[in-house]
Design a protein around this motif. Sequence first.
Motif, mmCIF file in Angstrom:
data_model
loop_
_atom_site.group_PDB
_atom_site.id
_atom_site.type_symbol
_atom_site.label_atom_id
_atom_site.label_comp_id
_atom_site.label_asym_id
_atom_site.label_seq_id
_atom_site.Cartn_x
_atom_site.Cartn_y
_atom_site.Cartn_z
ATOM 1 N N ASP A 1 0.835 -1.206 0.000
ATOM 2 C CA ASP A 1 0.000 0.000 0.000
ATOM 3 C C ASP A 1 0.866 1.251 0.000
ATOM 4 O O ASP A 1 0.561 2.238 -0.683
ATOM 5 N N GLN A 2 1.937 1.214 0.775
ATOM 6 C CA GLN A 2 2.806 2.375 0.899
ATOM 7 C C GLN A 2 3.509 2.683 -0.421
ATOM 8 O O GLN A 2 3.542 3.840 -0.864
ATOM 9 N N HIS A 3 4.034 1.669 -1.057
ATOM 10 C CA HIS A 3 4.731 1.875 -2.333
ATOM 11 C C HIS A 3 3.762 2.282 -3.441
ATOM 12 O O HIS A 3 4.114 3.081 -4.320
ATOM 13 N N TYR A 4 2.542 1.725 -3.399
ATOM 14 C CA TYR A 4 1.534 2.121 -4.394
ATOM 15 C C TYR A 4 1.209 3.606 -4.252
ATOM 16 O O TYR A 4 1.166 4.338 -5.250
ATOM 17 N N ARG A 5 0.985 4.059 -3.027
ATOM 18 C CA ARG A 5 0.665 5.475 -2.797
ATOM 19 C C ARG A 5 1.805 6.366 -3.308
ATOM 20 O O ARG A 5 1.570 7.381 -3.970
ATOM 21 N N ARG A 6 3.020 5.979 -3.016
ATOM 22 C CA ARG A 6 4.174 6.779 -3.459
ATOM 23 C C ARG A 6 4.307 6.766 -4.981
ATOM 24 O O ARG A 6 4.660 7.790 -5.593
ATOM 25 N N ALA A 7 4.028 5.605 -5.587
ATOM 26 C CA ALA A 7 4.136 5.496 -7.046
ATOM 27 C C ALA A 7 3.109 6.387 -7.731
ATOM 28 O O ALA A 7 3.435 7.113 -8.683
ATOM 29 N N ILE A 8 1.868 6.345 -7.250
ATOM 30 C CA ILE A 8 0.821 7.165 -7.857
ATOM 31 C C ILE A 8 1.114 8.652 -7.651
ATOM 32 O O ILE A 8 0.922 9.470 -8.559
ATOM 33 N N LYS A 9 1.583 8.999 -6.466
ATOM 34 C CA LYS A 9 1.951 10.402 -6.219
ATOM 35 C C LYS A 9 3.067 10.832 -7.159
ATOM 36 O O LYS A 9 3.045 11.930 -7.725
ATOM 37 N N GLY A 10 4.060 9.955 -7.325
ATOM 38 C CA GLY A 10 5.171 10.269 -8.223
ATOM 39 C C GLY A 10 4.706 10.459 -9.655
ATOM 40 O O GLY A 10 5.125 11.394 -10.340
ATOM 41 N N LEU A 11 3.800 9.589 -10.098
ATOM 42 C CA LEU A 11 3.270 9.706 -11.461
ATOM 43 C C LEU A 11 2.458 10.986 -11.634
ATOM 44 O O LEU A 11 2.545 11.662 -12.658
ATOM 45 N N ASN A 12 1.659 11.310 -10.616
ATOM 46 C CA ASN A 12 0.829 12.524 -10.703
ATOM 47 C C ASN A 12 1.667 13.796 -10.665
ATOM 48 O O ASN A 12 1.263 14.826 -11.218
ATOM 49 N N ASP A 13 2.821 13.733 -10.009
ATOM 50 C CA ASP A 13 3.682 14.916 -9.880
ATOM 51 C C ASP A 13 4.589 15.131 -11.093
ATOM 52 O O ASP A 13 5.241 16.164 -11.198
ATOM 53 N N LEU A 14 4.640 14.155 -11.987
ATOM 54 C CA LEU A 14 5.522 14.265 -13.148
ATOM 55 C C LEU A 14 5.085 15.397 -14.077
ATOM 56 O O LEU A 14 3.891 15.637 -14.269
ATOM 57 N N ASP A 15 6.057 16.059 -14.621
ATOM 58 C CA ASP A 15 5.796 17.027 -15.688
ATOM 59 C C ASP A 15 5.708 16.244 -16.988
ATOM 60 O O ASP A 15 6.726 15.870 -17.574
ATOM 61 N N THR A 16 4.490 15.956 -17.432
ATOM 62 C CA THR A 16 4.311 15.079 -18.594
ATOM 63 C C THR A 16 4.885 15.672 -19.878
ATOM 64 O O THR A 16 5.205 14.938 -20.812
#
Length: 202
Positions: A25-40
Amino acid sequence: GITSYILDKPDQYIQQYAEEWYLIDQHYRRAIKGLNDLDTSAIPEFIDYDGLKKDVNQVYEKHIDQLNRQWLSCLNHFNFDYSKVSAPKQFDFYQAEVAGYDQKGVVIISDALRYEVGRELLKELYKDSKNTAESKYKLASIPSKTSVGMAQLLPHQSIDFNDGSLSINGTSTEGSANRQTILQTQHEDAKTVTFQEVSSNE
């Protein structure tokens, strides 16, 4: 790396999650946050950003589905009888964590704070050498909803259910003022304050 979600007893599921599976759960939350924070706009065209995000969600949802199905199947095998589960229970919180202390204490209730977030908070507390902190868990009752959980944190011998409302010794468990009244049956100086009240006094 999970080879099987089938365990023999509810306590094994609880222990396994508390010691290791919470990290998913912890790594999933961090992964999604990281993806959302990316400058696409800076991502090369050959990288399928949307596909990557979809894959992460699908893998996580499959994990959650398998875990929940086997957890519920195991609980069903034990007839959802919490007396057969040795893990500490939410309804024992007051007696186990509050009643036995003579000194002033503070209980902070954060609704729906995930266990994995609590473990991350523990790491932050460890950074201050003056802190002494530990993490413990309790099994929530069914239904696992805010009104039931809040009521079970209060001192009680029993909780009365009436058309969806809960009360302890005739006092509703809804609202900060009512919960303070219930607490004061055990500690006359007990107070309850909301987050808004605390933050407005900063």
